[in-house]
Design a protein around this motif. Structure first.
Motif, PDB file in Angstrom:
ATOM      1  N   TYR A  21      -9.516 -20.716 -28.365  1.00  0.00           N
ATOM      2  CA  TYR A  21      -9.785 -21.954 -27.797  1.00  0.00           C
ATOM      3  C   TYR A  21      -8.779 -22.833 -27.192  1.00  0.00           C
ATOM      4  N   LEU A  39     -14.758 -30.146 -37.936  1.00  0.00           N
ATOM      5  CA  LEU A  39     -14.950 -29.184 -36.694  1.00  0.00           C
ATOM      6  C   LEU A  39     -16.391 -29.252 -36.145  1.00  0.00           C
ATOM      7  N   SER A  40     -17.393 -29.562 -36.659  1.00  0.00           N
ATOM      8  CA  SER A  40     -18.686 -29.623 -35.884  1.00  0.00           C
ATOM      9  C   SER A  40     -18.600 -30.928 -34.685  1.00  0.00           C
ATOM     10  N   ARG A  43     -16.004 -29.579 -31.946  1.00  0.00           N
ATOM     11  CA  ARG A  43     -16.391 -28.338 -30.809  1.00  0.00           C
ATOM     12  C   ARG A  43     -16.913 -28.745 -29.527  1.00  0.00           C
ATOM     13  N   LYS A  48     -13.858 -22.056 -24.801  1.00  0.00           N
ATOM     14  CA  LYS A  48     -13.352 -20.809 -25.466  1.00  0.00           C
ATOM     15  C   LYS A  48     -12.479 -20.114 -24.454  1.00  0.00           C
TER      16      LYS A  48
END
Length: 83
Positions: A21, A39-40, A43, A48
């Protein structure tokens, strides 16, 4: 190779790393200050990219996609958190 126990001496947070990432260019200080280490929430600004690695603490962040010596970056205050 990199230390997987990096810690920031500026914000006293553990540096998180995310393989494959990079960070979106719209990331800013307040984004990390408000969302680390969830993390949620992080993101939404992660892109990516195979072979890259995204690093972040609560006050600094870097996207690395080639061999880089992070010790030469004078703005980073990341040190080994001891193994």
């Amino acid at each position: 190779r990199t230390c997987d126990q990096l810690r920031c001496t500026a914000c006293d947070f553990r540096v998180s790393l995310f393989n494959d990432y990079i960070w979106d260019h719209s990331c800013d200080y307040l984004f990390f200050r408000n969302n680390m280490p969830e993390l949620s929430k992080l993101r939404v600004k992660m892109i990516k990219k195979k072979g890259a690695r995204a690093y972040a603490c609560q006050c600094s962040w870097r996207s690395i996609d080639e061999l880089t010596d992070l010790q030469t970056d004078q703005q980073l205050r990341w040190v080994c958190g001891k193994h």
